[in-house]
Motif scaffolding. Structure first.
Motif, PDB file in Angstrom:
ATOM      1  N   ILE A  17       0.847  -1.206   0.000  1.00 11.38           N
ATOM      2  CA  ILE A  17       0.000   0.000   0.000  1.00 11.38           C
ATOM      3  C   ILE A  17       0.877   1.248   0.000  1.00 11.38           C
ATOM      4  CG2 ILE A  17      -2.038  -0.995   1.146  1.00 11.38           C
ATOM      5  CD1 ILE A  17      -0.815   0.237   3.780  1.00 11.38           C
ATOM      6  N   PHE A  18       0.286   2.358  -0.466  1.00 14.74           N
ATOM      7  CA  PHE A  18       0.924   3.673  -0.367  1.00 14.74           C
ATOM      8  C   PHE A  18       0.388   4.400   0.863  1.00 14.74           C
ATOM      9  CE2 PHE A  18       2.156   3.521  -4.907  1.00 14.74           C
ATOM     10  CZ  PHE A  18       3.390   4.138  -4.842  1.00 14.74           C
ATOM     11  N   ASN A  19       1.223   5.322   1.380  1.00 14.58           N
ATOM     12  CA  ASN A  19       0.676   6.222   2.399  1.00 14.58           C
ATOM     13  C   ASN A  19      -0.089   7.348   1.725  1.00 14.58           C
ATOM     14  OD1 ASN A  19       2.725   7.725   1.349  1.00 14.58           O
ATOM     15  ND2 ASN A  19       3.657   8.298   3.314  1.00 14.58           N
ATOM     16  N   GLU A  20      -0.605   8.304   2.529  1.00 15.08           N
ATOM     17  CA  GLU A  20      -1.496   9.345   2.005  1.00 15.08           C
ATOM     18  C   GLU A  20      -0.845  10.182   0.911  1.00 15.08           C
ATOM     19  OE1 GLU A  20      -5.253  11.234   1.989  1.00 15.08           O
ATOM     20  OE2 GLU A  20      -4.607   9.446   3.070  1.00 15.08           O
ATOM     21  N   ASP A  21       0.415  10.580   1.098  1.00 12.29           N
ATOM     22  CA  ASP A  21       1.046  11.464   0.108  1.00 12.29           C
ATOM     23  C   ASP A  21       1.880  10.724  -0.932  1.00 12.29           C
ATOM     24  OD1 ASP A  21       3.160  10.641   1.583  1.00 12.29           O
ATOM     25  OD2 ASP A  21       3.606  12.594   2.492  1.00 12.29           O
ATOM     26  N   GLY A  22       1.930   9.401  -0.854  1.00  8.60           N
ATOM     27  CA  GLY A  22       2.613   8.609  -1.870  1.00  8.60           C
ATOM     28  C   GLY A  22       4.120   8.580  -1.737  1.00  8.60           C
ATOM     29  N   LYS A  80       7.348  -4.266   6.198  1.00 14.81           N
ATOM     30  CA  LYS A  80       8.380  -3.268   5.900  1.00 14.81           C
ATOM     31  C   LYS A  80       7.734  -1.988   5.399  1.00 14.81           C
ATOM     32  CE  LYS A  80      12.177  -6.445   4.724  1.00 14.81           C
ATOM     33  NZ  LYS A  80      13.178  -6.811   3.704  1.00 14.81           N
ATOM     34  N   VAL A  81       8.312  -0.844   5.845  1.00 15.98           N
ATOM     35  CA  VAL A  81       7.925   0.463   5.317  1.00 15.98           C
ATOM     36  C   VAL A  81       9.149   1.021   4.606  1.00 15.98           C
ATOM     37  CG1 VAL A  81       7.211   2.800   5.888  1.00 15.98           C
ATOM     38  CG2 VAL A  81       6.206   0.875   7.113  1.00 15.98           C
ATOM     39  N   VAL A  82       8.964   1.387   3.304  1.00 18.96           N
ATOM     40  CA  VAL A  82      10.101   1.779   2.475  1.00 18.96           C
ATOM     41  C   VAL A  82       9.815   3.145   1.859  1.00 18.96           C
ATOM     42  CG1 VAL A  82      11.599   1.094   0.552  1.00 18.96           C
ATOM     43  CG2 VAL A  82      10.451  -0.661   1.912  1.00 18.96           C
ATOM     44  N   ASP A  83      10.834   3.985   1.815  1.00 21.16           N
ATOM     45  CA  ASP A  83      10.720   5.282   1.146  1.00 21.16           C
ATOM     46  C   ASP A  83      10.800   5.057  -0.360  1.00 21.16           C
ATOM     47  OD1 ASP A  83      11.641   7.901  -0.027  1.00 21.16           O
ATOM     48  OD2 ASP A  83      11.325   8.480   2.073  1.00 21.16           O
ATOM     49  N   VAL A  84       9.827   5.620  -1.114  1.00 17.71           N
ATOM     50  CA  VAL A  84       9.752   5.346  -2.554  1.00 17.71           C
ATOM     51  C   VAL A  84      10.948   5.960  -3.287  1.00 17.71           C
ATOM     52  CG1 VAL A  84       8.391   5.725  -4.644  1.00 17.71           C
ATOM     53  CG2 VAL A  84       7.245   5.179  -2.493  1.00 17.71           C
ATOM     54  N   MET A  85      11.366   7.166  -2.907  1.00 22.17           N
ATOM     55  CA  MET A  85      12.458   7.835  -3.612  1.00 22.17           C
ATOM     56  C   MET A  85      13.822   7.288  -3.207  1.00 22.17           C
ATOM     57  SD  MET A  85      10.551   9.522  -5.426  1.00 22.17           S
ATOM     58  CE  MET A  85      11.811  10.296  -6.418  1.00 22.17           C
ATOM     59  N   ASP A  86      13.924   6.794  -1.988  1.00 20.16           N
ATOM     60  CA  ASP A  86      15.202   6.254  -1.514  1.00 20.16           C
ATOM     61  C   ASP A  86      14.933   4.930  -0.819  1.00 20.16           C
ATOM     62  OD1 ASP A  86      17.671   5.696  -0.550  1.00 20.16           O
ATOM     63  OD2 ASP A  86      17.785   7.396   0.845  1.00 20.16           O
ATOM     64  N   PRO A 130      -3.885   7.931   7.846  1.00 23.28           N
ATOM     65  CA  PRO A 130      -3.767   9.102   6.959  1.00 23.28           C
ATOM     66  C   PRO A 130      -2.760  10.132   7.469  1.00 23.28           C
ATOM     67  CG  PRO A 130      -6.064   8.589   7.411  1.00 23.28           C
ATOM     68  CD  PRO A 130      -5.256   7.698   8.272  1.00 23.28           C
ATOM     69  N   LYS A 131      -2.509  10.143   8.784  1.00 25.30           N
ATOM     70  CA  LYS A 131      -1.576  11.128   9.351  1.00 25.30           C
ATOM     71  C   LYS A 131      -0.148  10.587   9.450  1.00 25.30           C
ATOM     72  CE  LYS A 131      -5.172  13.520  11.957  1.00 25.30           C
ATOM     73  NZ  LYS A 131      -5.635  13.944  13.276  1.00 25.30           N
ATOM     74  N   ASP A 132       0.069   9.385   8.928  1.00 21.43           N
ATOM     75  CA  ASP A 132       1.405   8.764   8.883  1.00 21.43           C
ATOM     76  C   ASP A 132       2.004   8.506  10.264  1.00 21.43           C
ATOM     77  OD1 ASP A 132       1.746   8.202   6.313  1.00 21.43           O
ATOM     78  OD2 ASP A 132       3.273   9.694   5.864  1.00 21.43           O
ATOM     79  N   ILE A 133       1.184   8.328  11.280  1.00 20.33           N
ATOM     80  CA  ILE A 133       1.703   8.039  12.625  1.00 20.33           C
ATOM     81  C   ILE A 133       1.625   6.543  12.901  1.00 20.33           C
ATOM     82  CG2 ILE A 133       1.316   8.439  15.096  1.00 20.33           C
ATOM     83  CD1 ILE A 133       0.135  11.171  14.306  1.00 20.33           C
ATOM     84  N   PHE A 134       0.519   5.933  12.474  1.00 18.33           N
ATOM     85  CA  PHE A 134       0.304   4.515  12.782  1.00 18.33           C
ATOM     86  C   PHE A 134       0.228   3.679  11.495  1.00 18.33           C
ATOM     87  CE2 PHE A 134      -1.815   6.828  16.310  1.00 18.33           C
ATOM     88  CZ  PHE A 134      -1.048   6.363  17.363  1.00 18.33           C
ATOM     89  N   LEU A 135       0.452   2.409  11.694  1.00 14.37           N
ATOM     90  CA  LEU A 135       0.301   1.418  10.622  1.00 14.37           C
ATOM     91  C   LEU A 135      -0.422   0.212  11.229  1.00 14.37           C
ATOM     92  CD1 LEU A 135       1.071   0.350   7.716  1.00 14.37           C
ATOM     93  CD2 LEU A 135       3.074  -0.674   8.792  1.00 14.37           C
ATOM     94  N   ALA A 136      -1.522  -0.198  10.603  1.00 15.73           N
ATOM     95  CA  ALA A 136      -2.266  -1.361  11.103  1.00 15.73           C
ATOM     96  C   ALA A 136      -1.963  -2.571  10.229  1.00 15.73           C
ATOM     97  CB  ALA A 136      -3.758  -1.066  11.069  1.00 15.73           C
ATOM     98  N   SER A 137      -1.926  -3.744  10.833  1.00 16.62           N
ATOM     99  CA  SER A 137      -1.661  -4.981  10.082  1.00 16.62           C
ATOM    100  C   SER A 137      -2.491  -6.118  10.653  1.00 16.62           C
ATOM    101  CB  SER A 137      -0.168  -5.337  10.132  1.00 16.62           C
ATOM    102  OG  SER A 137       0.216  -5.635  11.457  1.00 16.62           O
ATOM    103  N   SER A 138      -2.846  -7.052   9.784  1.00 20.90           N
ATOM    104  CA  SER A 138      -3.541  -8.277  10.221  1.00 20.90           C
ATOM    105  C   SER A 138      -2.711  -9.463   9.770  1.00 20.90           C
ATOM    106  CB  SER A 138      -4.948  -8.350   9.618  1.00 20.90           C
ATOM    107  OG  SER A 138      -4.881  -8.393   8.211  1.00 20.90           O
ATOM    108  N   SER A 139      -2.841 -10.572  10.502  1.00 17.25           N
ATOM    109  CA  SER A 139      -1.960 -11.718  10.245  1.00 17.25           C
ATOM    110  C   SER A 139      -2.700 -13.022  10.427  1.00 17.25           C
ATOM    111  CB  SER A 139      -0.758 -11.653  11.186  1.00 17.25           C
ATOM    112  OG  SER A 139      -0.056 -12.873  11.184  1.00 17.25           O
ATOM    113  N   CYS A 140      -2.103 -14.093   9.859  1.00 13.37           N
ATOM    114  CA  CYS A 140      -2.663 -15.439  10.010  1.00 13.37           C
ATOM    115  C   CYS A 140      -2.538 -15.949  11.450  1.00 13.37           C
ATOM    116  CB  CYS A 140      -1.946 -16.420   9.080  1.00 13.37           C
ATOM    117  SG  CYS A 140      -2.265 -16.128   7.334  1.00 13.37           S
ATOM    118  N   ASP A 141      -1.798 -15.219  12.304  1.00 12.41           N
ATOM    119  CA  ASP A 141      -1.713 -15.661  13.697  1.00 12.41           C
ATOM    120  C   ASP A 141      -2.961 -15.266  14.483  1.00 12.41           C
ATOM    121  OD1 ASP A 141      -1.465 -12.951  14.118  1.00 12.41           O
ATOM    122  OD2 ASP A 141       0.660 -13.007  14.632  1.00 12.41           O
ATOM    123  N   GLY A 142      -3.939 -14.652  13.784  1.00 14.52           N
ATOM    124  CA  GLY A 142      -5.204 -14.306  14.433  1.00 14.52           C
ATOM    125  C   GLY A 142      -5.244 -12.912  15.013  1.00 14.52           C
ATOM    126  N   SER A 143      -4.129 -12.181  14.951  1.00 16.77           N
ATOM    127  CA  SER A 143      -4.082 -10.866  15.597  1.00 16.77           C
ATOM    128  C   SER A 143      -4.183  -9.741  14.584  1.00 16.77           C
ATOM    129  CB  SER A 143      -2.779 -10.724  16.371  1.00 16.77           C
ATOM    130  OG  SER A 143      -1.686 -10.669  15.472  1.00 16.77           O
TER     131      SER A 143
END
Length: 1129
Positions: free
Chosen positions: A101-106, A119-125, A146-159
């Protein structure tokens, strides 16, 4: 609130498919398990741009001209958009990534992988990476705050975890999901989403509801659910305004809620009920793009306006979808049901309270389409859906507020409930189509592809033209036609090209024929239809053309343009086809329900004798399917194909029933692949069709390649040797029925083909008999032998004897004798039917009683049987005798005759010269006479019985044979006389006839079988000749005193006579009819002779021998009577 559901189309091969919009919403981007990313300008884009990014693409995201994909080589790749130029790899994992996924500003991307990492990766670098560890199983999905503070994730471990991006720590973790070991085993992919702009709420799909958690406090604010959700929710997405939330389930339900009011705004069901695995809201308008787990792409329109208000144009009044708009063309990619390119309006469901355990499937049409709003019985077209009732005064307040705010919910909704109809729903009728054509809306399409050639239509900016190409250029050269009248349907034969166009405001519907095989210079004609009458289907045959119109008329024309018959069709036409003199029409005979079409079929012969063969019989189709091809095999047998790929052929040998001969779906590799049929051949057995990958029809370019499929009837256990041979046998029988049809219709065909087919069938039957013998299934062996020819049964008897199966051999020998007796009489039943029909016609004009009709027939039958057993002067008479079974007009016959005669047939040839079909004087006599013979072992006389039966039945070409006649004992003469006097006294005959019978009986010979000596018979042709010539023989041989000497001398002289003279005497014995029955002229000549030689006393026989009437109504009536009473064919 109404949503417009566009028909789904093929996007990618089966498997997980992802979808997103570009920044402006001008195109839809999808990726799938074929490794391609496709860029669609809209859902109807027939040529989307395709970028291959790898072997499989699991997820894609698009922002700021950068296309990011998670690919099966464990990398996250970047491509430029829309050019599709590779722009490097952002990051790698040790296994494949499942979501990107992309963040709000890409500026950043986040990716989750099956190696448990996020992983969170910077697109330009891309060296600027952050890794989040903490999940104990593959990561399912991610969502950026949208404010780039948090990242939510879901997993097969049920969490479900929320991460602090800055320090890569886990802020909160909820155990919400079922645990599993891999993504493919996960019940839900749990695509979660943050509320846009504010990021106030995090939406997580859990089981049958969506849980919403408040930012920073991480408390569960509320759940969104609906009674219609019967399966787990898979994915959620927010509207750009943040006011609406859409969710998709694993059984294809898409639901949209208003998050503020918690009301369900939309319910839309996937056409096929496949799992929704991709869901994306258009950035500026109320569109939702969605993909399913089978690779299809769909679109919902008019879901919400971007400002958060409902599209008010359709709030108060819903336009019900017109059924007529359903089937019109492109179903590219609509792997499912019906071909249509018009938008299908899908109205939101009634929200009446239902029990949770009720399955939502009953809200669906069986075709997979959502139940339309018409399932709520409404009086007022402006009334709207009944909303679900909820308790509590707060609910009423919300309703009032919404009503004031211009929302659709209002108090009348609660008070004006309508009954809820939950029965079967009518199926939309499919539109007319031309077999071998592709949908009308395409710019380049096939108008027809058949065994003669191909007609293509081009309708684009450069050209509006029609190209005609012939497979065999010796028929005609390729032709290019301008299409100024916008022709839409066409057909092609070896004589002409037939085109038709719809009417416009200015012009009538036209039928245009290019008769290229005409020998004169005028090779075209055009006919205008009457006003308000459109041509919907056309077809060509040999020397004729037909057009079915919207006025339910079928118009016939000669190939030169002469109008012929016009007749009404019972319903709207679906398709037509022609071949030679045959015309087949399929039409709607009613409205089908629950996805089934209700079609009828007519088959007509348009030759000199016009007749209807199929009278509007129901057309069998697979459940929930529709007709896609209708035509004839190259040999002229009607066939058709339905949308499930089942090919059916008319079985003329089984009362014009339809037999499935092929299932093209068995040959398809993928679920979305199809075969487009172009021709069927019975000899050799070939189904010619075009394979279409991911579509129901081929494109015009590149030129499609023809594939040849084999036929297979749907017999059980074809994996076994028995099932395989049964299928081969009946397929051979079915595919050679056309030879009988050709012969009956007067066409020529190769005799060798039929002989080869019979040989092949008999070989299969022998193999099956041998197999049944080994399995000790002797009863089955006799059943198989019953299907065999006479020669094959004889082989079966030998096989059974050598296998030491004596009971089986005896049963087979009995069967062989029966077959031998019946072999030469295939038309007896038809003759009797014809005679009965003729009698009915005559009875209409005459006052004859049934007794008067039955007496002559009785006499003639007895005379014929006598000649068979006592005189062999003309071999050609013999097969006729075997044809005669119980005469339905025989007064003395009763039900006991039938089994008696049947048993007699078994022993006749082994006993020498007994006629098993002889009509006896008493119903008990044949039963008694045969019962003693039946007890003997038939195997003892097997060879003898075979020879005599076969000789009698088949050796018609051998020279006539006369055997000496032996005088009868006196005691038998008296019984013979009384027998005939008893019979003749039933009619109005004179004493002279009685005396003549008594005199004739004294010269008759005894029957060969002693049991049957009581059954005496009338005189033969030889005896009549002997009576007239006895004085000549005695004058030439005065020393003859013994009757045997006179008969011997008479036989010598009788043999010297020509065959014609002998036949004439034999005919005179019967009453004046020639016995050969093959040539009409001979029959007439002999009858005429018998008229000339009659004595005046014989006029008293008028009631006995019909052809001897001296006062016929006219010549034709006399001939008919002769043919009726003595027809020998």
């Amino acid at each position: 609130m109404p949503a417009t559901q566009k028909p789904m189309r093929y996007g990618h091969t089966e498997g997980h498919t992802d979808v997103c919009f570009d920044d402006s919403g001008s195109c839809i981007v999808t990726c799938g398990s074929d490794g391609d990313v496709r860029i669609w300008e809209d859902l109807d884009d027939d040529d989307p741009k395709s970028i291959n990014v790898g072997e499989k693409a699991y997820s894609c995201a698009l922002k700021n001209g950068k296309l990011v994909t998670a690919v099966s080589n464990n990398t996250i790749q970047v491509h430029t958009f829309p050019e599709g130029v590779p722009d490097g790899i952002l990051t790698r994992f040790t296994t494949n990534a499942n979501h990107v996924i992309f963040n709000e500003d890409g500026t950043k991307i986040a990716a989750g992988s099956s190696d448990f990492l996020v992983k969170v990766v910077d697109v330009m670098d891309c060296s600027q990476q952050k890794t989040f560890r903490g999940h104990d199983a593959p990561v399912l999905s991610l969502s950026f705050d949208p404010k780039d503070i948090f990242l939510a994730s879901s997993s097969c471990d049920g969490s479900v975890k929320v991460w602090q991006i800055s320090d890569q720590t886990c802020a909160i973790s909820w155990p919400l999901l079922q645990k599993c070991n891999d993504v493919i085993n996960a019940k839900s992919i749990c695509r979660l989403a943050w509320q846009p702009k504010s990021g106030k709420l995090l939406a997580v799909p859990v089981e049958k509801s969506v849980k919403l958690y408040r930012r920073e406090t991480w408390s569960n604010q509320f759940d969104l659910s609906d009674n219609f959700i019967s399966q787990t929710l898979n994915i959620v997405t927010w509207s750009p305004c943040g006011q609406y939330l859409a969710a998709g389930s694993i059984n294809g339900l898409i639901i949209v809620w208003n998050v503020e009011t918690k009301d369900c705004m939309e319910r839309v069901k996937h056409e096929k009920g496949y799992a929704i695995c991709g869901l994306s809201w258009h950035p500026t308008c109320g569109q939702i793009a969605y993909t399913d787990a089978e690779g299809n792409l769909g679109l919902l329109e008019n879901v919400c306006d971007p400002n958060g208000k409902m599209s008010g144009s359709k709030v108060s009044s819903r336009v019900e979808r017109d059924y007529n708009d359903l089937f019109d063309g492109d179903d590219t990619g609509n792997v499912g049901d019906f071909p249509n390119d018009n938008a299908v309006e899908t109205h939101s469901f009634s929200k009446e309270t239902r029990n949770d355990e009720e399955d939502d499937d009953d809200l669906m049409l069986a075709s997979g389409r959502p139940r339309q709003r018409s399932h709520i019985l409404e009086d007022d077209e402006n009334s709207v859906d009944v909303t679900m009732l909820k308790t509590g005064s707060s609910r009423l307040k919300e309703e009032e507020e919404d009503d004031q705010a211009g929302n659709i919910h209002s108090l009348p909704l609660i008070t004006s409930q309508k009954p809820f109809y939950d029965g079967p729903m009518p199926t939309p009728r499919q539109k007319p189509f031309q077999s071998g054509s592709t949908p009308l809306h395409l710019t380049h399409r096939f108008m027809v592809w058949n065994s003669i050639g191909i007609i293509r239509c081009y309708n684009d900016e450069q050209d509006n033209a029609i190209d005609v190409e012939f497979h065999d250029t010796s028929i005609h050269h390729a032709t290019h036609l301008s299409n100024t009248l916008n022709y839409t349907v066409a057909d092609l034969s070896h004589e002409a090209i037939l085109l038709a166009c719809e009417s416009t405001d200015e012009l009538a519907s036209k039928l245009h024929c290019l008769h290229f095989s005409s020998w004169d210079s005028s090779k075209e004609w055009i006919v205008d239809m009457p006003p308000n009458e459109d041509i919907e289907a056309v077809c060509l045959g040999q020397g004729w053309a037909a057009a079915a119109t919207s006025s339910l008329l079928l118009r016939l024309f000669t190939i030169g343009g002469v109008q012929k018959e016009v007749f009404s069709l019972p319903g709207p036409v679906v398709s037509m086809a022609g071949h030679g003199e045959q015309l087949i029409i399929v039409y709607h005979r009613g409205t089908g329900f629950d996805g089934d079409q209700c079609l009828g079929i007519q088959l007509l012969q348009l030759g000199k004798k016009k007749k209807q063969i199929l009278h509007g019989d129901p057309l069998p189709l697979t459940r929930k399917s529709y007709l896609v091809w209708l035509g004839f095999s190259a040999e002229g047998t009607p066939c058709y194909v339905d949308s499930e790929g089942i090919v059916r052929m008319l079985n003329r040998g089984l009362g014009y029933t339809w037999t499935p001969i092929c299932n093209t779906r068995e040959h398809c590799k993928g679920k979305s692949d199809h075969y487009w049929v172009v021709g069927i051949h019975e000899n050799p057995q070939h189904l010619r069709c075009i394979p279409c990958k991911g579509s129901r029809f081929p494109p015009t370019l590149p030129r499609p390649a023809i594939a040849v499929l084999s036929f297979k009837l749907p017999y059980c256990q074809t994996g076994t040797e028995k099932g395989q041979m049964e299928e081969q046998y009946w397929r051979s029988v079915l595919f050679h029925n056309h030879l009988d049809y050709l012969a009956k219709s007067g066409y020529e065909y190769e005799e060798s083909t039929k002989n080869q087919a019979i040989k092949e069938q008999q070989e299969l039957l022998m193999k099956m008999l041998a197999l049944s013998c080994k399995l000790e299934r002797e009863f089955r062996c006799v059943e198989l032998a019953d299907l065999m020819t006479q020669n094959a049964v004889n082989l079966a008897i030998k096989y059974a004897s050598r296998s030491r199966r004596l009971i089986l051999a005896q049963k087979l020998s009995e069967l062989a004798v029966e077959k031998a007796a019946e072999l030469a009489a295939p038309q007896a039943e038809e003759e009797e039917e014809e005679e009965e029909d003729f009698r009915k016609k005559l009875n209409a004009g005459y006052s004859n009683t049934p007794t008067e009709w039955s007496q002559p027939r009785l006499r003639n039958r007895v005379e014929e049987d006598t000649e068979d057993t006592e005189e062999v002067d003309d071999i050609e008479e013999k097969p006729e005798i075997h044809k005669h079974r119980q005469n339905p007009f025989f007064k003395s016959a009763d039900s006991t005759d039938v089994p008696a005669i049947k048993s007699g047939a078994v022993t006749s040839s082994s006993q020498g010269r007994i006629n098993p079909f002889k009509v006896s004087g008493s119903s008990k006599e044949p039963a008694n006479s045969f019962s003693s013979v039946r007890s003997t072992n038939i195997l003892d006389n097997m060879n003898k019985s075979k020879k005599s039966a076969l000789n009698r039945a088949t050796n018609n070409e051998k020279s006539p044979v006369i055997k000496p006649l032996v005088p009868k004992p006196k005691s038998k003469q008296a019984s013979a006389a009384s027998f005939f006097q008893k019979r003749t006294s039933q009619t109005d005959k004179t004493e002279e006839i009685k005396e003549e019978n008594t005199k004739n009986s004294s010269s008759e010979t005894p029957a060969v079988c002693p049991q049957n000596t009581e059954n005496q018979r009338p005189k033969t042709g030889f005896q009549m000749w002997l009576e007239e010539n006895r004085s000549n023989i005695l004058s030439d041989n005065p020393d003859f005193s013994d009757e045997a000497d006179i008969i011997k001398e008479g036989m010598v002289r009788f043999r010297v006579l020509s065959a014609e003279e002998r036949k004439a005497w034999a005919a005179k014995a019967k009453g004046g009819i020639a016995s050969d029955g093959a040539e009409e002229k001979k029959r007439k000549r002999v009858v005429d002779e018998s008229h000339e030689t009659e004595n005046q006393e014989e006029k008293t026989k008028e009631n006995l021998n019909l052809p001897k009437k001296q006062k016929p109504l006219n010549l034709s009536a006399n001939q008919k009577l002769s043919a009726f009473a003595f027809k020998q064919e």
